[in-house]
Design an enzyme around this catalytic site. Structure first.
Site, PDB file in Angstrom:
ATOM      1  N   ARG A 130      38.665 -21.102 -16.582  1.00  0.00           N
ATOM      2  CA  ARG A 130      40.023 -20.603 -16.360  1.00  0.00           C
ATOM      3  C   ARG A 130      40.988 -21.618 -15.768  1.00  0.00           C
ATOM      4  NH1 ARG A 130      36.326 -16.837 -15.854  1.00  0.00           N
ATOM      5  NH2 ARG A 130      36.683 -14.862 -16.916  1.00  0.00           N
ATOM      6  N   HIS A 155      39.091 -20.608 -21.590  1.00  0.00           N
ATOM      7  CA  HIS A 155      38.356 -21.244 -22.687  1.00  0.00           C
ATOM      8  C   HIS A 155      39.232 -21.837 -23.795  1.00  0.00           C
ATOM      9  CE1 HIS A 155      34.785 -20.076 -20.723  1.00  0.00           C
ATOM     10  NE2 HIS A 155      34.571 -18.906 -21.257  1.00  0.00           N
ATOM     11  N   HIS A 229      28.785 -22.590 -24.845  1.00  0.00           N
ATOM     12  CA  HIS A 229      28.747 -21.229 -24.308  1.00  0.00           C
ATOM     13  C   HIS A 229      27.595 -20.407 -24.882  1.00  0.00           C
ATOM     14  CE1 HIS A 229      30.304 -17.589 -22.501  1.00  0.00           C
ATOM     15  NE2 HIS A 229      31.410 -18.191 -22.095  1.00  0.00           N
ATOM     16  N   GLU A 366      26.741 -22.613 -18.094  1.00  0.00           N
ATOM     17  CA  GLU A 366      27.710 -23.521 -18.716  1.00  0.00           C
ATOM     18  C   GLU A 366      27.959 -24.720 -17.801  1.00  0.00           C
ATOM     19  OE1 GLU A 366      31.149 -20.807 -19.743  1.00  0.00           O
ATOM     20  OE2 GLU A 366      29.644 -19.388 -19.075  1.00  0.00           O
TER      21      GLU A 366
END
Ligand code: GLA
Length: 401
Positions: A130, A155, A229, A366
């Site tokens: 974010r 993303h 991801h 991630e």
């Protein structure tokens, strides 16, 4: 990089014939005449030898074609990768008794990836995670990104790297097979400054690792944060939740978040919190704790500050699934790791094997720079300038115990 094939031997017994076939294969790999190479690759797939094959997967509304590559290593592990989003569509690895299962969440068709994927297996960019209010200032100029996650940018925006078709070039070498993916993100795309040339090399090694080498350069100062991801369920995708998986993360601190999942800017200790995974602990043991951070995330959705601090490749996390004996280790040179416990999965998506994916039926680890770094001067910088090269490596290593 040339697409090549090392072993095409289908012939039995006779040592002379085997040598002959090996010589022909080597010649093929050197010359790499496309039709012959393609035929050799098909033969490989049929005989189950290490190699890489390509098939048509689907066509986008605009007419762009999407391919699916199947990578197979010397130990029979298989990984499928789409040119759309550089998506890792399936990962077939053995359990402790040698039985293969696909351990990553995904779809069997392009349309679901385009319309409803929560970033399953995709390359995320230009900025993973974010950015608060979709806004950041760089060299005195303020950039405004699309806000696609409540008040924030998530993303890479409305059409991030996960929704682009990447150019692909397969390769095979001693110890592994792989795919080079490249994508050029034009200046202004999703409102980011500078043309960014991105390259991701996926290598499936004979040690049952998926190695991801990222590289990017820019024509103007910009921010970059690339990741993958993939969602994992080491029991096999579609086979229940991940709550019994035992997780260990080599981090003593994390970046606490506000209710919109943006870091407050503090770097806090994990000791004494239900987010502490320094000792192997079942994901489900504390996922419903009445802890404010866990409430904000709806479970785990937090950035762990790795103890390795981004200095060289180190083991960031290890996950063991007790029933199957499958083990996943995440090795990275990045300073952060987002642990997401699949809280937004809600049983409405039907996966590759035909099963619905309930809440917490997959988890993500991630590797990344900290979320919202462009707005936090105290976080490691994500700025990339012309002349600099962004490079990072992450491995997903599979084994059993
Ligand atoms: C990341 C985010 C999560 C969620 C998922 C996709 O892991 O941190 O909050 O957006 O992606 O659903």
């Amino acid at each position: 990089m040339p697409s090549s094939t090392r072993s095409t031997a289908t012939s039995p017994a006779s040592a002379v014939r085997v040598v002959l076939v090996a010589v022909v294969a080597l010649a093929l790999s050197l010359v790499a005449t496309p039709p012959a190479a393609a035929a050799a690759r098909d033969a490989q797939a049929a005989t189950g030898r290490p190699g890489i094959t390509k098939k048509h997967f689907g066509t986008l509304a605009g007419g762009q074609k999407v391919d699916i590559y199947t990578l197979r290593n010397a130990r029979g592990m298989r990984v499928r990768i789409l040119t759309y989003g550089g998506i890792i569509q399936s990962i077939e690895v053995p359990d402790s008794r040698g039985r293969l299962a696909n351990v990553t969440l995904g779809f069997d068709n392009l349309s679901d990836y385009v319309k409803r994927s929560p970033y399953f297996g995709a390359i995320i960019g230009r900025y993973a995670n974010r950015i608060a209010k979709g806004r950041f200032t760089l060299d005195g100029r303020t950039y405004r990104l699309a806000t696609n996650d409540g008040p924030n940018a998530l993303h890479g925006g409305n059409k991030g790297f996960d929704k682009r078709v990447w150019a692909a070039s397969p390769f095979q070498r001693r110890g592994g097979v792989g795919l080079v993916l490249t994508y050029t993100s034009r200046a202004g795309e999703e409102h980011y400054p500078g043309t960014l040339r991105a390259r991701v090399v996926y290598t499936l090694t004979d040690r049952n690792e998926i190695r991801m080498d990222y590289r990017a350069t820019t024509t103007r100062p910009t921010v970059v944060n690339l990741t993958n991801h993939a969602y994992f369920n080491l029991r096999g995708e579609g086979n229940g939740t991940i709550l019994g998986h035992r997780l260990q993360i080599n981090a003593s601190r994390y970046t606490p978040i506000d209710k919109t999942l943006i870091p407050t800017g503090k770097i806090a200790r994990l000791a004494g919190t239900p987010l502490d995974f320094r000792r192997p602990t079942a994901v489900g043991a504390r996922v419903n704790s009445k802890n404010q951070q866990i409430r904000y995330g709806g479970g785990y959705d937090h950035n762990y500050v790795l103890d390795s601090r981004g200095r060289g490749l180190s083991l960031a996390a290890k996950v063991v699934e007790p029933d199957s004996g499958r083990v996943l280790e995440v090795v990275t040179d990045q300073p952060g790791l987002q642990f997401y416990s699949g809280n937004f999965l809600d049983g409405t998506l039907r996966g590759t094997g035909g099963h619905l994916y309930p809440k917490r039926s997959g988890f993500c680890l991630e590797s990344q720079h900290f979320p919202d770094s462009p707005n936090h001067a105290t976080f490691p910088s994500t700025v990339l300038r012309p002349g600099e090269v962004y490079r990072t490596t992450t491995l997903y290593a599979f084994s059993t115990e």
